[in-house]
Design an enzyme around this catalytic site. Structure first.
Site, short mmCIF file in Angstrom:
data_model
loop_
_atom_site.label_atom_id
_atom_site.label_comp_id
_atom_site.label_asym_id
_atom_site.label_seq_id
_atom_site.Cartn_x
_atom_site.Cartn_y
_atom_site.Cartn_z
N HIS A 72 0.88 -1.31 -0.05
CA HIS A 72 -0.09 0.12 0.09
C HIS A 72 0.91 1.22 -0.03
O HIS A 72 1.76 1.40 0.83
CB HIS A 72 -0.92 -0.12 1.19
N TYR A 201 -9.15 5.09 7.76
CA TYR A 201 -9.22 5.71 8.92
C TYR A 201 -10.23 6.72 8.92
O TYR A 201 -10.13 7.83 8.50
CB TYR A 201 -8.01 6.09 9.55
N PRO A 293 -3.76 0.04 18.73
CA PRO A 293 -3.43 -0.26 17.28
C PRO A 293 -3.56 0.59 16.24
O PRO A 293 -3.48 0.14 15.05
CB PRO A 293 -4.59 -1.48 17.13
N LYS A 297 1.45 -0.31 14.94
CA LYS A 297 2.83 -0.53 15.16
C LYS A 297 3.15 -1.79 16.10
O LYS A 297 4.41 -2.11 15.97
CB LYS A 297 3.21 0.61 15.91
N TYR A 385 4.10 6.38 9.62
CA TYR A 385 3.43 5.42 9.08
C TYR A 385 4.21 4.29 8.63
O TYR A 385 4.03 3.10 8.90
CB TYR A 385 2.30 5.66 8.32
#
Ligand code: APR
Ligand code: PHB
Length: 392
Positions: A72, A201, A293, A297, A385
């Site tokens: 991704h 998200y 979560p 990570k 990220y």
């Protein structure tokens, strides 16, 4: 029985450490309390940072990951009815994350260990560890109704948050830092083709929602839920209604529905234990730290720890050089705290808090809008990220 490194726990931390040590010619025995089927079926998160993928590939654990993992290069934030893409690759010089279930990575590591013939004992529960302040510590474990002892030079406590390793340290020798969040996540797996190529998200007044996936036919979804919630309290219809309400309201989009094949509730916690070394005992992974979560990570932190520990153990066993072991805790904690900050920040930015004021609400929306409109802010999210550089 005697070995060089006694590893407690066959999660990602223990299994990868054993693999790295074996490549360096260092013997270990892994003791795992549960059976193989349980460990291989345990559904956890599934996002690997770029350098976690690179490491697994470099050490010969990347074949199925390369075939089945989903790369991704972006991720979406959704609020106020619109989706906004963060261009992870564009903002980080080409880095990306790979969606690959943690239990799939665990299966690959167990298969590699079993093929190698090196010892991995299931149904072997560690009861006590002794002699940490000596050069020959030992581990007492039960298997097949009998108690056994494993003597070693070093113990790796890779036994997760509820394990025995951290619990065997005298309280005055360890400092615990903790934040418990006033909510949990309900996570589901559904037999439905992912309706978006990238993770979403979503912040909504009804609570946070996350769209993810596991394969071209399996969708993974999460909903913020009450801290004491139970998965059985949610009917499948109630789950889909809530997902559609939150995703629809936040993103102007809803995922495809399908049979729900797994559901569970995960509490949210930030936790760090310092230091991560006590004489000849070294903690790694969830035994030493937990992140909520939201930043995906958990497994990546375990990978980063054991990479450093394996390097330090190599210098120790091959060159009698203890400097890496002496630095282990500080080196890990430096990066862990930055990852803690990121995971807390993502959590705070995206969830509804029961005690939030009208000011908090407006500030949260302003923060999201800033992150998606400012290249500087989006770059900060992206570099965290895809993964901050490993420390050495
Ligand atoms: N004896 C032997 N094994 C034990 C004991 C014990 N007394 N106590 C716990 N274990 C085992 C557990 O059964 C588990 O399989 O230790 C293992 C720890 O594995 P994980 O919980 O997966 O922890 P870790 O390897 O650090 O991986 C961290 O897991 O929880 C997720 O989000 C987290 O992705 C992160 C990853
Ligand atoms: C998952 O796919 O399980 C997942 C993805 C992103 C997260 C957490 C979990 O932040």
């Amino acid at each position: 029985m005697r070995t060089q490194v006694a590893i407690i726990g066959a999660g990602p931390a223990g299994l990868l450490l054993a693999h790295l040590l074996q490549r360096a010619g260092i013997e270990s025995v892994i003791l795992e309390a549960r059976d193989r089927a349980y460990v291989e079926a345990r559904i956890r998160a599934g996002v690997l940072e770029q350098q976690s993928v690179d490491l697994l590939r470099d050490v010969g654990l990347g074949a199925r990951l390369d075939r089945e993992g989903l790369r991704h290069e972006g991720v979406e934030l959704a609020f106020n009815g619109a989706r906004h893409r963060i261009d992870l690759a564009g903002l980080t010089g080409g880095k990306a994350v790979t969606v690959y279930g943690q239990h799939e990575a665990v299966k690959d590591m167990i298969a590699a260990r079993v093929t190698s013939g090196a010892p991995l004992l299931f149904d072997a529960k560690v009861l006590a560890i002794d002699g940490l302040e000596t050069t020959s510590p030992s581990v007492t474990y039960s298997k097949d109704g009998q108690t056994h002892q494993l003597h070693c030079a070093v113990i790796a406590g890779c036994d997760g948050f509820h394990g025995v390793a951290r619990a065997s340290i005298a309280p005055e020798k360890i400092t615990l830092f903790e934040r418990v969040y006033p909510f949990a996540w309900l996570g589901i797996l559904a037999e439905a083709a992912p309706a978006s190529h990238e993770l979403i998200y979503a912040r909504h007044d009804r609570g946070f929602a996350l769209f993810s996936m596991r394969s071209p036919t399996i969708t993974r979804l999460y909903l913020q839920c009450p801290i004491d919630d139970q998965a059985e309290r949610w009917s499948d219809q109630a789950i889909w209604d809530e997902i559609d309400a939150r995703m629809g309201g936040a993103a102007g989009w809803t995922p495809k529905h399908g049979p729900i094949i797994q559901k569970s509730v995960t509490p949210m916690r930030s936790f760090v234990a310092e230091p991560m070394r006590f004489g000849r005992l070294f903690l790694a992974g969830d035994a030493a730290h937990i992140v909520p979560p939201t930043g995906a990570k958990g497994m990546n932190l375990a990978v980063a720890d054991v990479r450093i520990l394996a390097q330090a153990l190599e210098a120790f066993f091959h060159h009698q050089d203890e400097r890496g072991l002496d630095r282990y805790s500080a080196t890990c904690l430096d990066r862990i705290w930055k990852v803690q900050r990121f995971s807390w920040w993502m959590t705070a930015m995206l969830h509804r808090f029961d005690d939030e004021t009208a000011f908090d609400h407006r500030r949260q929306l302003a923060e999201l809008d800033y992150v998606v409109r400012s290249k500087a802010a989006a770059t900060s999210l992206a570099e965290n990220y895809v993964g901050l550089p490993f420390t050495t």
